[in-house]
Write a protein that holds these residues in place. Structure first.
Motif, PDB file in Angstrom:
ATOM      1  N   TYR A 111      67.831 -54.326 109.453  1.00  0.00           N
ATOM      2  CA  TYR A 111      68.253 -55.081 108.269  1.00  0.00           C
ATOM      3  C   TYR A 111      67.202 -55.081 107.171  1.00  0.00           C
ATOM      4  O   TYR A 111      67.488 -55.428 106.032  1.00  0.00           O
ATOM      5  N   VAL A 125      72.346 -44.004  95.604  1.00  0.00           N
ATOM      6  CA  VAL A 125      73.167 -43.936  96.819  1.00  0.00           C
ATOM      7  C   VAL A 125      74.351 -44.900  96.734  1.00  0.00           C
ATOM      8  O   VAL A 125      75.500 -44.495  96.921  1.00  0.00           O
ATOM      9  N   ILE A 129      78.394 -44.349  96.392  1.00  0.00           N
ATOM     10  CA  ILE A 129      79.353 -44.900  97.362  1.00  0.00           C
ATOM     11  C   ILE A 129      80.419 -45.738  96.664  1.00  0.00           C
ATOM     12  O   ILE A 129      81.596 -45.678  97.000  1.00  0.00           O
ATOM     13  N   TRP A 169      72.961 -56.431  99.124  1.00  0.00           N
ATOM     14  CA  TRP A 169      72.736 -55.475 100.219  1.00  0.00           C
ATOM     15  C   TRP A 169      71.241 -55.189 100.328  1.00  0.00           C
ATOM     16  O   TRP A 169      70.696 -55.132 101.419  1.00  0.00           O
TER      17      TRP A 169
ATOM     18  N   LEU B  16      76.519 -58.986 114.143  1.00  0.00           N
ATOM     19  CA  LEU B  16      75.301 -58.259 113.784  1.00  0.00           C
ATOM     20  C   LEU B  16      75.518 -56.745 113.839  1.00  0.00           C
ATOM     21  O   LEU B  16      74.969 -56.005 113.037  1.00  0.00           O
ATOM     22  N   THR B  17      76.355 -56.306 114.791  1.00  0.00           N
ATOM     23  CA  THR B  17      76.633 -54.870 114.876  1.00  0.00           C
ATOM     24  C   THR B  17      77.458 -54.405 113.684  1.00  0.00           C
ATOM     25  O   THR B  17      77.212 -53.334 113.122  1.00  0.00           O
ATOM     26  N   GLY B  19      77.335 -55.793 110.778  1.00  0.00           N
ATOM     27  CA  GLY B  19      76.351 -55.777 109.689  1.00  0.00           C
ATOM     28  C   GLY B  19      75.516 -54.520 109.715  1.00  0.00           C
ATOM     29  O   GLY B  19      75.211 -53.928 108.691  1.00  0.00           O
ATOM     30  N   LEU B  20      75.190 -54.102 110.940  1.00  0.00           N
ATOM     31  CA  LEU B  20      74.367 -52.903 111.110  1.00  0.00           C
ATOM     32  C   LEU B  20      75.041 -51.683 110.485  1.00  0.00           C
ATOM     33  O   LEU B  20      74.389 -50.854 109.854  1.00  0.00           O
ATOM     34  N   VAL B  23      74.605 -51.805 106.794  1.00  0.00           N
ATOM     35  CA  VAL B  23      73.234 -51.541 106.366  1.00  0.00           C
ATOM     36  C   VAL B  23      72.893 -50.063 106.545  1.00  0.00           C
ATOM     37  O   VAL B  23      72.270 -49.448 105.673  1.00  0.00           O
ATOM     38  N   LEU B  24      73.305 -49.478 107.666  1.00  0.00           N
ATOM     39  CA  LEU B  24      72.856 -48.119 107.964  1.00  0.00           C
ATOM     40  C   LEU B  24      73.706 -47.029 107.320  1.00  0.00           C
ATOM     41  O   LEU B  24      73.216 -45.933 107.076  1.00  0.00           O
ATOM     42  N   TYR B  25      74.979 -47.340 107.018  1.00  0.00           N
ATOM     43  CA  TYR B  25      75.857 -46.311 106.472  1.00  0.00           C
ATOM     44  C   TYR B  25      75.270 -45.571 105.266  1.00  0.00           C
ATOM     45  O   TYR B  25      75.247 -44.333 105.253  1.00  0.00           O
ATOM     46  N   PRO B  26      74.730 -46.305 104.255  1.00  0.00           N
ATOM     47  CA  PRO B  26      74.168 -45.564 103.109  1.00  0.00           C
ATOM     48  C   PRO B  26      73.028 -44.625 103.494  1.00  0.00           C
ATOM     49  O   PRO B  26      72.899 -43.537 102.910  1.00  0.00           O
ATOM     50  N   PHE B  27      72.236 -45.016 104.481  1.00  0.00           N
ATOM     51  CA  PHE B  27      71.123 -44.143 104.895  1.00  0.00           C
ATOM     52  C   PHE B  27      71.649 -42.894 105.600  1.00  0.00           C
ATOM     53  O   PHE B  27      71.163 -41.783 105.375  1.00  0.00           O
ATOM     54  N   LEU B  29      74.631 -41.588 105.213  1.00  0.00           N
ATOM     55  CA  LEU B  29      75.281 -40.774 104.196  1.00  0.00           C
ATOM     56  C   LEU B  29      74.252 -39.983 103.387  1.00  0.00           C
ATOM     57  O   LEU B  29      74.449 -38.811 103.065  1.00  0.00           O
ATOM     58  N   MET B  30      73.139 -40.657 103.081  1.00  0.00           N
ATOM     59  CA  MET B  30      72.082 -40.025 102.292  1.00  0.00           C
ATOM     60  C   MET B  30      71.563 -38.780 103.004  1.00  0.00           C
ATOM     61  O   MET B  30      71.429 -37.711 102.394  1.00  0.00           O
ATOM     62  N   THR B 250      62.079 -41.338 100.089  1.00  0.00           N
ATOM     63  CA  THR B 250      62.173 -42.543 100.904  1.00  0.00           C
ATOM     64  C   THR B 250      61.439 -42.382 102.229  1.00  0.00           C
ATOM     65  O   THR B 250      60.953 -43.354 102.803  1.00  0.00           O
ATOM     66  N   ILE B 254      59.647 -45.097 105.029  1.00  0.00           N
ATOM     67  CA  ILE B 254      60.360 -45.360 106.285  1.00  0.00           C
ATOM     68  C   ILE B 254      59.458 -45.026 107.479  1.00  0.00           C
ATOM     69  O   ILE B 254      59.418 -45.761 108.460  1.00  0.00           O
TER      70      ILE B 254
END
Lengths: 296, 274
Positions: A111, A125, A129, A169, B16-17, B19-20, B23-27, B29-30, B250, B254
């Motif tokens: 998160y 990004v 989307i 977000w 939470l899953t 939400g995950l 949160v992770l979809y854009p990364f 996709l990137m 990025t 990371i």
């Protein structure tokens, strides 16, 4: 003699804070002084020799500048949505994180990824989307929820809400961790006592958890007002210098940037900067008066 | 509400899953788009790449000169990071341990300056540095960013937990304050210094506003400025280059993040709200 002795005894203390003091004088105090001076001048950065004293004209113009007040209205519109949305998401996430034991740090780590990603990348990004050619709208068109694509960047009423959702977000991770810290600090005995008295889960939340999170709520609100009202990069990368169609994306700092770096009117830009600073300071003082008091 | 039942725990995992995924979809996709041919990114946004291509990554070296952007950003970010680690810890040490007369007052003043909105400084500082001829020089970003009150605050908060006796004992043994700072305080403050290092490095790496104001010359551009100016001008059939640039820019943050997660999260949230 005593003074010399004190200075000698503590001389390293003064030497060690000297860098901060020197840099603060050069890049803190002097700019503020210069800024106040500039508000009384008509000063074009490219023609410094033509500088002219204009009295309070910059101030009168600033107060009557419709674009400035429009930009302020835009950012307030954005922040109201952003603050409310992020508040509920992060509080919900914090409660969920508190309830679980395993994988808690895994979720927190994930998160937090948007927080450490740059605004430029986030806007590219998430702009893709959310855009009419992006995956989200393509899918919604396919299943028939949408009749035609939504070009939110050129639809004035949608600009600020969409930016607020994107920013939620990006930033909810920080607020969730702050709330989690607050929730974890509440003694479980409070809930046990409430349970004995027959309180429901909902009652416990509104009577115990929520009131005890006031320091966190206060901190988050203060930070949001100070930083949120100064939004720049999010709109700069998406629109022209004047905020796109109907100036829907114009924020105060973007406007000040345009006046200063596009028109080179440093006196006027400086005045608007101080005006915005005063507004932010005023709101911060209000927060201290009305929320802080209840925290204590 | 805090009463944790089996149902509430399972529900929490489900939320939470979900939400995950958000949160992770854009990364995800990137990363996918960076290997996807440009026309497919434009016309088949939901389809998996028909073939994986490295043309995006090859393209950014040719069209964006990404190595130069990395070099510039590294020089600026590392300089700001090192200056902050040393200068801020020196100030925090003086305030929390040397406690010279006036240190209390100075610290309170520092905290007050944090409430001053940054917008107040932007026009006059630009005017000042423009007149000094600092525009197009890295020093216009590095020198004003060399100290930070929030960092001093974090380090001071940490140093207060280091027992005074350690310093007194060293004083009795004849150590001077600079020696104590170098040999005792710096090594013992390593965790918080890591936090400050991360915070300043990332702040500088991710910043667009500063470079946009001061770095006009294309040879001086940083990663964010380069990416922003590049992303608007890439034709659709080569759009995968923008995505490759997104990933590459990025990635350093990371990678550091996965090694130092705790310090990262602390950097933003380690404020004692009492």
């Amino acid at each position: 003699m005593k003074l010399i002795h004190t200075i000698d005894k503590y001389k390293w203390g003064y030497i060690f804070v000297a860098p901060w003091i020197v840099l603060f004088c050069i890049f803190g105090l002097y700019p503020i002084w210069l800024s106040i001076k500039l508000t009384f001048l008509k000063y074009n950065l490219l023609e410094p020799s033509k500088v002219r004293f204009v009295g309070l004209n910059n101030w009168f113009n600033g107060i009557r500048d419709g674009m400035f007040w429009l930009s302020l209205r835009n950012i307030v519109y954005n922040q109201v949505i952003f603050i409310a949305l992020t508040f509920f998401i992060s509080l919900g996430v914090a409660i969920c994180l508190y309830r679980i034991v395993r994988f808690s740090s895994f979720f927190r780590t994930a998160y937090f990824m948007p927080v450490i990603t740059s605004i430029v990348v986030v806007m590219i990004v998430l702009g893709y989307i959310s855009g009419p050619e992006g995956p989200l709208q393509t899918w919604l068109l396919k299943i028939g929820v949408l009749k035609h694509g939504i070009y939110w960047k050129i639809m004035p009423p949608l600009v600020m809400p969409v930016l607020a959702v994107i920013n939620s977000w990006k930033w909810f991770g920080i607020q969730a961790v702050i709330f989690l810290g607050g929730i974890s600090a509440i003694p479980t005995s409070y809930y046990e006592a409430a349970e004995l008295d027959g309180a429901t889960t909902r009652q416990m939340f509104w009577r115990i958890t929520f009131p005890l999170l006031r320091p966190q709520v206060f901190f988050i609100l203060v930070m949001n007002v100070i930083y949120g009202l100064q939004m720049f990069t999010e709109v700069y990368v998406n629109f022209d210098l004047y905020g796109g169609v109907h100036h829907a994306g114009l924020t105060p700092v973007l406007y000040i940037y345009a006046i200063g770096l596009d028109k080179f009117r440093m006196g006027y830009a400086s005045t608007l900067g101080i005006l915005l600073g005063i507004i932010i300071l005023f709101l911060t003082i209000l927060e201290f008066k009305f929320i802080k008091r209840r925290v204590d | 509400m805090i009463k944790t039942t089996k149902t509430s725990t399972s529900l929490s995992y489900i939320y939470l899953t979900l939400g995950l995924i958000f949160v992770l979809y854009p990364f995800i996709l990137m990363v996918l788009n960076s290997f996807k041919p440009g026309p497919e990114i434009m016309h088949a946004p939901n389809a998996l790449p028909s073939r994986l291509t490295l043309s995006g990554y090859i393209g950014v070296f040719r069209d964006l000169n990404i190595l130069n952007l990395f070099k510039n950003s590294f020089i600026i970010a590392i300089s700001i990071m090192l200056l902050n680690v040393f200068l801020d810890s020196m100030a925090a040490f003086a305030i929390s341990k040397i406690r010279f007369p006036g240190s209390e007052l100075l610290f309170r003043f520092m905290l007050m300056t944090m409430m001053i909105p940054g917008v107040l400084f932007f026009i006059p500082t630009y005017t000042m540095l423009y007149r000094w001829g600092w525009v197009n020089h890295f020093r216009s970003l590095i020198i004003p960013g060399a100290v930070g009150v929030y960092n001093i605050f974090l380090i001071k908060q940490f140093m207060e937990h280091i027992p005074d006796q350690l310093i007194e004992a060293a004083r009795i043994d004849g150590a001077s304050y600079p020696e104590i700072y170098l040999n005792i305080m710096l090594p013992m403050s390593r965790p918080v210094l890591a936090t400050v290092a991360i915070l300043t490095f990332m702040g500088s790496w991710n910043d667009l506003f500063g470079p946009l104001l001061y770095l006009r010359d294309q040879k001086k551009w940083t990663v964010q400025l380069g990416l922003h100016l590049f992303s608007g001008g890439v034709p659709g059939h080569k759009i995968e280059e923008v995505w490759a640039a997104n990933v590459m820019i990025t990635l350093p943050i990371i990678v550091i993040y996965f090694f130092l997660q705790k310090e990262f999260i602390k950097a933003f949230t380690d404020v004692d709200l009492k």
